[in-house]
Design a protein around this motif. Structure first.
Motif, PDB file in Angstrom:
ATOM      1  N   SER A 112       0.724  -1.602   0.096  1.00 16.51           N
ATOM      2  CA  SER A 112      -0.200   0.482  -0.161  1.00 16.51           C
ATOM      3  C   SER A 112       0.729   1.096  -0.174  1.00 16.51           C
ATOM      4  O   SER A 112       0.348   2.530  -0.053  1.00 16.51           O
ATOM      5  N   SER A 113       2.413   1.180   0.105  1.00 20.15           N
ATOM      6  CA  SER A 113       2.795   2.162   0.371  1.00 20.15           C
ATOM      7  C   SER A 113       3.768   2.294  -0.991  1.00 20.15           C
ATOM      8  O   SER A 113       3.746   3.764  -1.433  1.00 20.15           O
ATOM      9  N   ILE A 114       3.197   1.784  -1.869  1.00 18.35           N
ATOM     10  CA  ILE A 114       3.585   2.565  -3.298  1.00 18.35           C
ATOM     11  C   ILE A 114       2.945   3.489  -3.852  1.00 18.35           C
ATOM     12  O   ILE A 114       1.035   4.016  -3.541  1.00 18.35           O
ATOM     13  N   ASN A 115       2.966   4.971  -4.067  1.00 17.80           N
ATOM     14  CA  ASN A 115       2.665   5.865  -4.400  1.00 17.80           C
ATOM     15  C   ASN A 115       1.657   5.913  -5.679  1.00 17.80           C
ATOM     16  O   ASN A 115       1.435   5.552  -6.458  1.00 17.80           O
ATOM     17  N   SER A 116       0.369   5.734  -5.705  1.00 17.41           N
ATOM     18  CA  SER A 116      -0.796   6.058  -7.062  1.00 17.41           C
ATOM     19  C   SER A 116      -0.421   6.571  -8.066  1.00 17.41           C
ATOM     20  O   SER A 116      -0.235   5.854  -8.550  1.00 17.41           O
ATOM     21  N   ASN A 117       0.024   7.952  -7.171  1.00 25.51           N
ATOM     22  CA  ASN A 117       0.166   8.809  -8.622  1.00 25.51           C
ATOM     23  C   ASN A 117       1.335   8.468  -9.380  1.00 25.51           C
ATOM     24  O   ASN A 117       1.526   9.260 -10.622  1.00 25.51           O
ATOM     25  N   ALA A 118       2.100   7.811  -9.361  1.00 22.92           N
ATOM     26  CA  ALA A 118       3.386   7.197  -9.806  1.00 22.92           C
ATOM     27  C   ALA A 118       3.019   6.253 -10.854  1.00 22.92           C
ATOM     28  O   ALA A 118       3.834   5.507 -12.263  1.00 22.92           O
ATOM     29  N   ILE A 119       1.910   5.515 -10.808  1.00 23.03           N
ATOM     30  CA  ILE A 119       1.221   4.802 -11.813  1.00 23.03           C
ATOM     31  C   ILE A 119       0.939   5.082 -13.167  1.00 23.03           C
ATOM     32  O   ILE A 119       0.484   6.890 -13.166  1.00 23.03           O
ATOM     33  N   ALA A 120       2.070   4.884 -14.282  1.00 23.34           N
ATOM     34  CA  ALA A 120       1.121   5.605 -15.439  1.00 23.34           C
ATOM     35  C   ALA A 120       0.168   5.505 -16.267  1.00 23.34           C
ATOM     36  O   ALA A 120      -0.523   4.723 -16.295  1.00 23.34           O
ATOM     37  N   LYS A 121       0.082   7.570 -17.164  1.00 19.49           N
ATOM     38  CA  LYS A 121      -1.394   7.738 -16.856  1.00 19.49           C
ATOM     39  C   LYS A 121      -1.093   7.487 -18.256  1.00 19.49           C
ATOM     40  O   LYS A 121      -0.566   8.852 -18.518  1.00 19.49           O
ATOM     41  N   PRO A 122      -1.794   7.762 -19.190  1.00 23.85           N
ATOM     42  CA  PRO A 122      -1.725   7.929 -21.001  1.00 23.85           C
ATOM     43  C   PRO A 122      -1.396   9.415 -20.856  1.00 23.85           C
ATOM     44  O   PRO A 122      -2.636  10.424 -20.204  1.00 23.85           O
ATOM     45  N   PRO A 123      -1.464  10.596 -21.347  1.00 26.92           N
ATOM     46  CA  PRO A 123      -0.864  11.973 -21.781  1.00 26.92           C
ATOM     47  C   PRO A 123      -2.067  12.363 -22.415  1.00 26.92           C
ATOM     48  O   PRO A 123      -2.518  11.714 -23.130  1.00 26.92           O
ATOM     49  N   PRO A 124      -1.841  13.314 -21.743  1.00 28.65           N
ATOM     50  CA  PRO A 124      -3.137  14.366 -21.848  1.00 28.65           C
ATOM     51  C   PRO A 124      -3.505  14.469 -23.650  1.00 28.65           C
ATOM     52  O   PRO A 124      -2.457  14.638 -23.852  1.00 28.65           O
ATOM     53  N   ASP A 125      -4.253  14.405 -24.441  1.00 31.13           N
ATOM     54  CA  ASP A 125      -4.304  15.086 -25.436  1.00 31.13           C
ATOM     55  C   ASP A 125      -3.979  16.370 -25.389  1.00 31.13           C
ATOM     56  O   ASP A 125      -4.398  17.185 -25.249  1.00 31.13           O
ATOM     57  N   PRO A 126      -2.913  16.722 -26.800  1.00 31.83           N
ATOM     58  CA  PRO A 126      -2.031  18.298 -26.219  1.00 31.83           C
ATOM     59  C   PRO A 126      -3.637  19.175 -26.911  1.00 31.83           C
ATOM     60  O   PRO A 126      -3.100  20.511 -26.631  1.00 31.83           O
ATOM     61  N   THR A 127      -4.593  19.049 -27.860  1.00 32.07           N
ATOM     62  CA  THR A 127      -5.265  19.923 -28.323  1.00 32.07           C
ATOM     63  C   THR A 127      -6.202  19.667 -27.201  1.00 32.07           C
ATOM     64  O   THR A 127      -6.403  21.401 -27.261  1.00 32.07           O
ATOM     65  N   LEU A 128      -7.110  18.963 -26.761  1.00 32.10           N
ATOM     66  CA  LEU A 128      -8.053  19.533 -25.458  1.00 32.10           C
ATOM     67  C   LEU A 128      -6.661  20.261 -24.566  1.00 32.10           C
ATOM     68  O   LEU A 128      -7.429  21.193 -24.008  1.00 32.10           O
ATOM     69  N   LEU A 129      -5.644  20.011 -24.245  1.00 33.24           N
ATOM     70  CA  LEU A 129      -4.747  20.910 -22.899  1.00 33.24           C
ATOM     71  C   LEU A 129      -4.597  22.140 -23.785  1.00 33.24           C
ATOM     72  O   LEU A 129      -4.886  23.173 -22.896  1.00 33.24           O
ATOM     73  N   ALA A 130      -4.379  22.648 -24.524  1.00 35.13           N
ATOM     74  CA  ALA A 130      -3.852  23.451 -25.379  1.00 35.13           C
ATOM     75  C   ALA A 130      -5.905  24.671 -24.893  1.00 35.13           C
ATOM     76  O   ALA A 130      -5.528  25.434 -24.807  1.00 35.13           O
ATOM     77  N   GLU A 131      -6.655  23.823 -25.776  1.00 32.30           N
ATOM     78  CA  GLU A 131      -8.536  24.499 -25.324  1.00 32.30           C
ATOM     79  C   GLU A 131      -8.484  24.998 -23.946  1.00 32.30           C
ATOM     80  O   GLU A 131      -8.901  26.483 -23.622  1.00 32.30           O
ATOM     81  N   ARG A 132      -8.346  24.170 -23.347  1.00 30.75           N
ATOM     82  CA  ARG A 132      -8.100  24.367 -21.952  1.00 30.75           C
ATOM     83  C   ARG A 132      -7.652  25.803 -21.423  1.00 30.75           C
ATOM     84  O   ARG A 132      -7.944  26.157 -20.437  1.00 30.75           O
ATOM     85  N   VAL A 133      -6.402  26.032 -22.085  1.00 26.82           N
ATOM     86  CA  VAL A 133      -5.451  27.034 -21.321  1.00 26.82           C
ATOM     87  C   VAL A 133      -5.953  28.326 -22.123  1.00 26.82           C
ATOM     88  O   VAL A 133      -5.905  28.685 -21.373  1.00 26.82           O
ATOM     89  N   VAL A 134      -6.321  27.754 -23.404  1.00 26.40           N
ATOM     90  CA  VAL A 134      -6.731  29.279 -23.204  1.00 26.40           C
ATOM     91  C   VAL A 134      -8.048  29.863 -23.432  1.00 26.40           C
ATOM     92  O   VAL A 134      -8.373  30.643 -23.208  1.00 26.40           O
ATOM     93  N   ARG A 135      -9.338  28.735 -22.776  1.00 23.71           N
ATOM     94  CA  ARG A 135     -10.309  29.312 -22.384  1.00 23.71           C
ATOM     95  C   ARG A 135      -9.733  29.869 -20.888  1.00 23.71           C
ATOM     96  O   ARG A 135     -10.710  30.535 -20.019  1.00 23.71           O
ATOM     97  N   HIS A 136      -9.039  29.058 -19.935  1.00 22.57           N
ATOM     98  CA  HIS A 136      -8.926  29.834 -18.522  1.00 22.57           C
ATOM     99  C   HIS A 136      -8.221  30.744 -19.002  1.00 22.57           C
ATOM    100  O   HIS A 136      -8.638  31.902 -18.227  1.00 22.57           O
ATOM    101  N   LEU A 137      -7.479  31.843 -20.248  1.00 22.03           N
ATOM    102  CA  LEU A 137      -7.364  32.718 -20.332  1.00 22.03           C
ATOM    103  C   LEU A 137      -8.093  33.629 -20.661  1.00 22.03           C
ATOM    104  O   LEU A 137      -8.475  34.848 -19.739  1.00 22.03           O
ATOM    105  N   PHE A 138      -9.363  33.291 -21.227  1.00 23.40           N
ATOM    106  CA  PHE A 138     -10.311  33.607 -21.824  1.00 23.40           C
ATOM    107  C   PHE A 138     -10.783  34.293 -20.584  1.00 23.40           C
ATOM    108  O   PHE A 138     -11.439  35.661 -20.765  1.00 23.40           O
TER     109      PHE A 138
END
Length: 208
Positions: A135-161
């Protein structure tokens, strides 16, 4: 990268590489072994999100899962005697079972197999008792697929707007009015601070 130690014997570092993710130790006179300790040597850690399953090939019984290692759990002790069924319980070494069997000294030598895998694939293989001990294994270390770069860019722009829109009433900002660079610089400072403190999770919350 790996070592193994049987009580009363010299430390073994004579690991045999099978391929990029599989390796084995030979264990002579296996009938005299009660427990074995397997560990990382400390010179090379696992890549982020990876660990290793540990298996034993008992003569005539196939490869069977003993447990796991990870950067958060770099060593483990396994009981060998009276802990094996009559059939194979793991598929990690199925492809190499035939070649490994030919290396065995008849009836006296077992093979300890190490398979490097994603933690997300390892944890479901473990019995519940073994999993609770890990149980000491850090669950955050489990590999997750990288986020969709298009979706991430859209969220950054929305945050700026959204940030700039919050100043529209007080600064008389309209669709044809240039945005002051100082305002964008302030947004960048706030945005960078959030990313450093909590990653990009806040972008997902803002988009909900």
């Amino acid at each position: 990268m790996f070592g193994c130690l049987v009580a009363g014997r010299l430390l073994q570092t004579n690991i045999q590489q099978i391929d990029d993710t599989h390796a084995i130790f030979e264990l002579p006179n296996v009938s005299s072994i009660n427990h074995i300790c397997v560990f990382l040597l400390g010179n090379i850690p696992f890549p982020e999100g990876y660990g290793a399953t540990v298996h034993l090939h008992w003569p005539g019984k196939g490869f069977q899962l003993l447990g796991m290692l990870s950067n958060d759990k770099p060593s483990a002790i396994f009981r060998l005697r009276s802990s094996f069924s009559s059939s194979t319980t793991t598929r990690a070494f199925e492809a190499s079972s035939d070649s490994t069997q030919s290396d065995l000294t008849s009836g006296t030598t077992a093979v300890l197999g190490i398979s490097i895998e994603l933690l997300a694939q390892i944890l479901p293989q473990l019995p519940s008792q073994t999993l609770s001990n890990s149980s000491s294994i850090n669950s955050n270390a489990i590999a997750k697929p990288p986020p969709d770069p298009t979706l991430l860019a859209e969220r950054v722009v929305r945050h700026l707007f959204n940030y700039i829109s919050g100043f529209a009433s007080s600064s008389n900002l309209g669709p044809d009015v240039a945005v002051p660079m100082a305002l964008i610089a302030k947004w960048y400072e706030v945005f960078l601070s959030k990313v450093k403190n909590s990653g990009t999770a806040f972008l997902e919350r803002d988009s909900e």
